[in-house]
Design an enzyme around this catalytic site. Structure first.
Site, PDB file in Angstrom:
ATOM      1  CB  ILE A   5      -1.148  -5.178   7.929  1.00  0.00           C
ATOM      2  CG1 ILE A   5      -0.694  -6.153   9.448  1.00  0.00           C
ATOM      3  CG2 ILE A   5      -0.373  -4.606   7.522  1.00  0.00           C
ATOM      4  CD1 ILE A   5       0.978  -6.421   9.430  1.00  0.00           C
ATOM      5  CD  GLU A  14     -11.182  -7.862   0.291  1.00  0.00           C
ATOM      6  OE1 GLU A  14     -10.581  -6.973   0.826  1.00  0.00           O
ATOM      7  OE2 GLU A  14     -10.750  -8.056  -1.204  1.00  0.00           O
ATOM      8  CE  LYS A  23       0.704  -6.722   5.168  1.00  0.00           C
ATOM      9  NZ  LYS A  23      -0.552  -7.465   4.449  1.00  0.00           N
ATOM     10  CE1 TYR A  43       1.738  -8.837   2.350  1.00  0.00           C
ATOM     11  CE2 TYR A  43       3.163  -7.177   1.988  1.00  0.00           C
ATOM     12  CZ  TYR A  43       2.448  -7.486   1.569  1.00  0.00           C
ATOM     13  OH  TYR A  43       1.307  -6.796   1.745  1.00  0.00           O
ATOM     14  CB  THR A  95      -0.815   0.219   0.996  1.00  0.00           C
ATOM     15  OG1 THR A  95      -1.025  -1.233   1.109  1.00  0.00           O
ATOM     16  CG2 THR A  95      -2.027   0.975   1.401  1.00  0.00           C
TER      17      THR A  95
HETATM   18  O1  NGF Z   1      -3.104  -4.600  -1.390  1.00  0.00           O
HETATM   19  C1  NGF Z   1      -3.537  -5.337  -1.074  1.00  0.00           C
HETATM   20  C2  NGF Z   1      -3.231  -6.728  -2.480  1.00  0.00           C
HETATM   21  N1  NGF Z   1      -4.123  -6.107   0.126  1.00  0.00           N
HETATM   22  C3  NGF Z   1      -3.953  -5.425   1.228  1.00  0.00           C
HETATM   23  C4  NGF Z   1      -2.682  -5.340   2.146  1.00  0.00           C
HETATM   24  O2  NGF Z   1      -3.035  -6.830   2.430  1.00  0.00           O
HETATM   25  C5  NGF Z   1      -1.788  -4.848   1.617  1.00  0.00           C
HETATM   26  C6  NGF Z   1      -5.067  -5.104   1.426  1.00  0.00           C
HETATM   27  O3  NGF Z   1      -5.675  -3.904   2.217  1.00  0.00           O
HETATM   28  C7  NGF Z   1      -0.682  -4.745   2.843  1.00  0.00           C
HETATM   29  O4  NGF Z   1      -1.002  -4.321   3.846  1.00  0.00           O
HETATM   30  C8  NGF Z   1       0.206  -3.625   2.256  1.00  0.00           C
HETATM   31  O5  NGF Z   1       0.266  -3.424   1.935  1.00  0.00           O
HETATM   32  O6  NGF Z   1       1.445  -4.619   2.776  1.00  0.00           O
HETATM   33  C9  NGF Z   1      -6.373  -4.926   0.012  1.00  0.00           C
HETATM   34  O7  NGF Z   1      -5.725  -3.786  -0.197  1.00  0.00           O
HETATM   35  C10 NGF Z   1      -7.658  -4.749   0.500  1.00  0.00           C
HETATM   36  O8  NGF Z   1      -8.139  -6.596   1.389  1.00  0.00           O
HETATM   37  C11 NGF Z   1      -8.621  -4.486  -0.347  1.00  0.00           C
HETATM   38  O9  NGF Z   1      -8.846  -5.963  -1.786  1.00  0.00           O
HETATM   39  O10 NGF Z   1      -4.121  -7.639  -2.783  1.00  0.00           O
END
Ligand code: NGF
Length: 290
Positions: free
Chosen positions: A204, A190, A163, A135, A47
Site C-alpha cells: 500500500i 522505496e 500494513k 496499520y 496519504t
Molecule cells: O507517507 C508515508 C509515511 N508512507 C507512505 C505510505 O506507507 C502511507 C509511503 O507510500 C500510506 O500508505 C497511507 O497513506 O496510509 C511513502 O509515502 C513512500 O514510501 C515515500 O516515502 O512515511
C-alpha cells in the site's frame, strides 16, 4: 485472502480550487489506476490527509470511492482516529458502503499504553463487522508495534493482516512466519522489493498514485521468481522517490498528477505548496513517465 494480495494505491484526496473534496478528480485517479492493474485502494489513509478532513468529508470520501469502484476492486477504509468512538463511526460508514476491510493507525498523541492500544483495536472489531488490517506506522504515529504486539492481533480471526510502514523487516519476517495465512502489506515504496523478500503479499503506497504500473510489474516479476529483473525497476522508482523526499512527498505527488492531467488541488493547510523551482525539479525527475 487473494483479493488483498497485490498493489493498493494509498489514495490521495483531491480538492478543488475552493479546497473542497473533488469527486471528479478522485474518479479520474481511480480509473487511471484500475487500468494499470491495481488490486484495490486504501482510502482515507495518511496519504489521503485523513486527519485534515472533517468527519463529514471523510465519510463522503468513503462513499465516493465505493461508488466509483462499484465492485470492481478491493477497498480498504482507513478509519483511524484518536477516539475509539469516532473510529468506530467511520467503520460503520465503511461497512454501509460495502468495503472489504477496515484499517487503523494506533491511537496517537497521548502516548497510550499497549494495553490501551490493544483495547482500541478490539473495541473496533467488536463494533464493526469488517476484518481489520492493523496499520503500523511508527514514523507518523509515534507508536512502534513489535512483532509480539502484532501477534496479539493476528492470533484473533477478526484481524486479517498488517500494513507495515516500517523498515523493521526483521519484525515483518517474524510476524509473517508466525501467521503465514495473514496478509502483509509493505508500506515504504522505496523498499518494496525488500518487503516482498521478507514475506509481504503486496503493498500500500502513496507513490502508486502516479506510478502503480511499476509496482504491479515488480510484484508480478517477484511472483514469477524473476527478482533480478525487478531490481532495475526499484532503482528507477527510488531515483524518483529520492527527489520527492527532497521537496515533500505528498506535495510532489499532487503536482505530478496535475502534470498528468489529474488536478488534485493543493494539500490542506498547514501543508504548504511547491515553489516554481521545486515544481520544475520534480518535472525534470518524472517527465519520462508521461
Ligand atoms: O507517507 C508515508 C509515511 N508512507 C507512505 C505510505 O506507507 C502511507 C509511503 O507510500 C500510506 O500508505 C497511507 O497513506 O496510509 C511513502 O509515502 C513512500 O514510501 C515515500 O516515502 O512515511
Amino acid at each position: 485472502m487473494e483479493k488483498f494480495k497485490g498493489i493498493f494505491p494509498a489514495l490521495l484526496t483531491p480538492f478543488d480550487e475552493n479546497n473542497r473534496f473533488n469527486e471528479k478528480a478522485l474518479e479520474q485517479l481511480m480509473e487511471m489506476n484500475l487500468k494499470k492493474g491495481v488490486r484495490g485502494f486504501y482510502v482515507g489513509g495518511s496519504t489521503g490527509e485523513a486527519f485534515l478532513l472533517s468527519e463529514s468529508e471523510r465519510k463522503q470520501l468513503y462513499r465516493s470511492a465505493a461508488q466509483i469502484a462499484n465492485g470492481r476492486c478491493t477497498l480498504i477504509a482507513h478509519i483511524g482516529a484518536i477516539s475509539t468512538d469516532q473510529a468506530a463511526e467511520f467503520g460503520r460508514t465503511a461497512l454501509e458502503c460495502g468495503y472489504d476491510a477496515i484499517s487503523s493507525v494506533s491511537p496517537f498523541y497521548y502516548g497510550f499504553t499497549f494495553p490501551e492500544i490493544k483495547q482500541y483495536y478490539f473495541d473496533l472489531v467488536g463494533q464493526v463487522e469488517l476484518p481489520m488490517i492493523v496499520y503500523n506506522i511508527p514514523k507518523y504515529s509515534g507508536v512502534t508495534l513489535s512483532a509480539d504486539n502484532i501477534g496479539e492481533f493476528l492470533s484473533d480471526d477478526r484481524f486479517i493482516g498488517v500494513k507495515h510502514t516500517s523498515n523493521d523487516y526483521f519484525a515483518m519476517e517474524q510476524f509473517k512466519s508466525a501467521y503465514p495465512d495473514k496478509v502483509v502489506f509493505n508500506g515504504f515504496d522505496e523498499m518494496f522489493l525488500a518487503g516482498l523478500a521478507m514475506g509481504a503479499d503486496g503493498g500500500i503506497g502513496s507513490t502508486y498514485n502516479f506510478m502503480a504500473e511499476k509496482f504491479v510489474k515488480m510484484h508480478t516479476l517477484v511472483k514469477e521468481g524473476r527478482l533480478s529483473e525487478a531490481q532495475p525497476i526499484q532503482k528507477e522508482v527510488n531515483r524518483i522517490i529520492a527527489a520527492l523526499i527532497k521537496v515533500g512527498v505528498l506535495k510532489a505527488e499532487k503536482a505530478i498528477l496535475k502534470m498528468m492531467g489529474i488536478d488534485c488541488g493543493a494539500l490542506r493547510k498547514p501543508f504548504g505548496q511547491l515553489s516554481k523551482e521545486e515544481e520544475s525539479y520534480v518535472y525534470e525527475t518524472v517527465k519520462n513517465l508521461f
